[in-house]
Scaffold this motif. Structure first.
Motif, short mmCIF file in Angstrom:
data_model
loop_
_atom_site.label_atom_id
_atom_site.label_comp_id
_atom_site.label_asym_id
_atom_site.label_seq_id
_atom_site.Cartn_x
_atom_site.Cartn_y
_atom_site.Cartn_z
N MET A 1 40.45 46.08 59.65
CA MET A 1 40.58 46.09 58.19
C MET A 1 41.22 47.40 57.74
N THR A 2 42.22 47.33 56.87
CA THR A 2 42.87 48.53 56.36
C THR A 2 41.95 49.27 55.40
N MET A 3 42.28 50.54 55.16
CA MET A 3 41.46 51.32 54.22
C MET A 3 41.48 50.71 52.83
N GLN A 4 42.64 50.19 52.42
CA GLN A 4 42.74 49.57 51.11
C GLN A 4 41.83 48.35 51.02
N ALA A 5 41.80 47.57 52.09
CA ALA A 5 40.93 46.39 52.13
C ALA A 5 39.46 46.80 52.10
N GLU A 6 39.14 47.89 52.78
CA GLU A 6 37.76 48.36 52.77
C GLU A 6 37.35 48.79 51.36
N LEU A 7 38.24 49.47 50.66
CA LEU A 7 37.93 49.91 49.30
C LEU A 7 37.68 48.72 48.38
N LYS A 8 38.41 47.64 48.58
CA LYS A 8 38.26 46.46 47.72
C LYS A 8 36.86 45.87 47.83
N THR A 9 36.21 46.05 48.99
CA THR A 9 34.87 45.49 49.16
C THR A 9 33.81 46.27 48.39
N LEU A 10 34.17 47.42 47.82
CA LEU A 10 33.20 48.18 47.02
C LEU A 10 32.86 47.43 45.73
N ALA A 11 33.82 46.68 45.21
CA ALA A 11 33.61 45.93 43.97
C ALA A 11 32.94 44.60 44.28
N ARG A 12 32.16 44.12 43.32
CA ARG A 12 31.50 42.83 43.46
C ARG A 12 31.91 41.94 42.29
N GLY A 13 32.45 40.77 42.62
CA GLY A 13 32.88 39.87 41.57
C GLY A 13 33.93 40.48 40.66
N GLY A 14 34.75 41.36 41.24
CA GLY A 14 35.80 41.98 40.46
C GLY A 14 35.35 43.13 39.59
N VAL A 15 34.11 43.59 39.78
CA VAL A 15 33.56 44.68 38.97
C VAL A 15 33.16 45.85 39.87
N LEU A 16 33.62 47.04 39.52
CA LEU A 16 33.24 48.25 40.24
C LEU A 16 32.32 49.08 39.35
N ARG A 17 31.05 49.16 39.73
CA ARG A 17 30.07 49.93 38.95
C ARG A 17 30.14 51.40 39.36
N VAL A 18 30.50 52.24 38.40
CA VAL A 18 30.71 53.66 38.70
C VAL A 18 29.70 54.52 37.95
N ALA A 19 28.92 55.30 38.70
CA ALA A 19 27.96 56.23 38.09
C ALA A 19 28.71 57.41 37.48
N ILE A 20 28.58 57.58 36.17
CA ILE A 20 29.25 58.67 35.46
C ILE A 20 28.19 59.57 34.83
N ASN A 21 28.20 60.85 35.24
CA ASN A 21 27.25 61.82 34.72
C ASN A 21 27.87 62.57 33.55
N LEU A 46 40.73 54.30 40.96
CA LEU A 46 40.18 53.54 42.07
C LEU A 46 40.07 52.06 41.70
N ALA A 47 39.54 51.78 40.52
CA ALA A 47 39.39 50.39 40.09
C ALA A 47 40.75 49.69 40.01
N GLU A 48 41.74 50.42 39.50
CA GLU A 48 43.09 49.83 39.39
C GLU A 48 43.68 49.54 40.77
N GLU A 49 43.49 50.46 41.70
CA GLU A 49 44.02 50.28 43.06
C GLU A 49 43.45 49.05 43.74
N ILE A 50 42.16 48.78 43.50
CA ILE A 50 41.53 47.66 44.20
C ILE A 50 41.48 46.40 43.35
N GLY A 51 42.09 46.45 42.17
CA GLY A 51 42.16 45.27 41.33
C GLY A 51 40.84 44.86 40.72
N ALA A 52 40.01 45.85 40.38
CA ALA A 52 38.69 45.57 39.81
C ALA A 52 38.59 46.13 38.40
N ARG A 53 37.59 45.71 37.67
CA ARG A 53 37.29 46.26 36.35
C ARG A 53 36.25 47.36 36.52
N MET A 54 36.56 48.53 36.01
CA MET A 54 35.64 49.65 36.13
C MET A 54 34.54 49.53 35.07
#
Length: 228
Positions: A1-21, A46-54
């Motif tokens: 699996m490429t690094m880009q493909a690995e990053l895409k698996t961080l999102a679930r259902g097209g949504v990337l939940r990002v903790a912002i302090n 990051l969200a844009e690169e993996i095609g997810a909604r941040m």
């Protein structure tokens, strides 16, 4: 699996939940629902690169981000690198190094950072922050007290609690600008290395996230986001 493909698996259902302090003004500025600063910029890239909604998961202090790491509340986040935290979460290389210092009363005798660590002095810090961890290890004579998030600790200090309050310089300046009875020491308490994180120290996708951070530094994105 490429690094880009690995990053895409961080999102679930097209949504990337990002903790912002939002407690760290050097990294995040918030006006209503609008988030700006280098951390939100990296999250959006990051969200844009993996095609997810941040989807931002907002926190008012770093300690709370860390506490929620095992509760499946966020997929990727931003925290200061610390050995204790590294036992629980995975860190990338730092994308920025920021300064922490003290705010003190205008009439206090402290001139330098070192002056604060004296017998009888009380220092206030935000629970679980990077500078809390630093002070826990480094203070030899002053007494350390803790209180909630950075904004909460700043307000308690303003109200009269303790002789000094620790914080990120940008956050202290934002909180106490124009306060005639409070000044910010020019020295550096500690330099805080900020990184992107995954909520599991064993997650192999940290290598792909580290590569993402490296690219964002090398192509000038991080520097541009800091100066935006």
């Amino acid at each position: 699996m490429t690094m880009q493909a690995e990053l895409k698996t961080l999102a679930r259902g097209g949504v990337l939940r990002v903790a912002i302090n939002t407690g760290n003004r050097a990294l995040v500025q918030q006006e209503g629902n609008n988030l700006s600063g280098v951390s939100p910029a990296l999250a959006r890239r990051l969200a844009e690169e993996i095609g997810a909604r941040m989807e931002p998961v907002i926190y008012s202090g770093a300690g709370k981000v860390f506490d929620d790491a095992s509760l499946d509340k966020w997929d990727v986040g931003f925290l200061a690198i610390d050995p204790m935290r590294a036992e629980k979460i995975g860190f990338t290389q730092p994308y920025i190094v920021i300064e922490a210092t003290y705010a003190v009363r205008t009439d206090a005798p402290f001139k330098d950072i070192e002056d604060v660590d004296a017998a009888g002095v009380k220092v206030l810090t935000s629970t679980g922050s990077a500078y809390d961890m630093h002070l826990t290890k480094s203070l030899k004579h002053a007494a350390l007290e803790r209180s909630g998030t950075p904004p909460e600790s700043f307000e308690e200090f303003r109200a009269g609690r303790c002789d000094a309050v620790a914080g990120v310089r940008a956050s202290l300046e934002g909180a106490f600008a124009g306060s005639p009875d409070i000044r910010i020491l020019s020295g550096v308490l500690t330099s805080v290395r900020q990184a992107m994180v995954l909520p599991d120290t064993t997650d192999p996708r940290i290598a792909a996230l580290n590569d993402f951070v490296g690219r964002a530094i090398e192509d000038g994105f991080v520097e541009a986001a800091q100066n935006a």
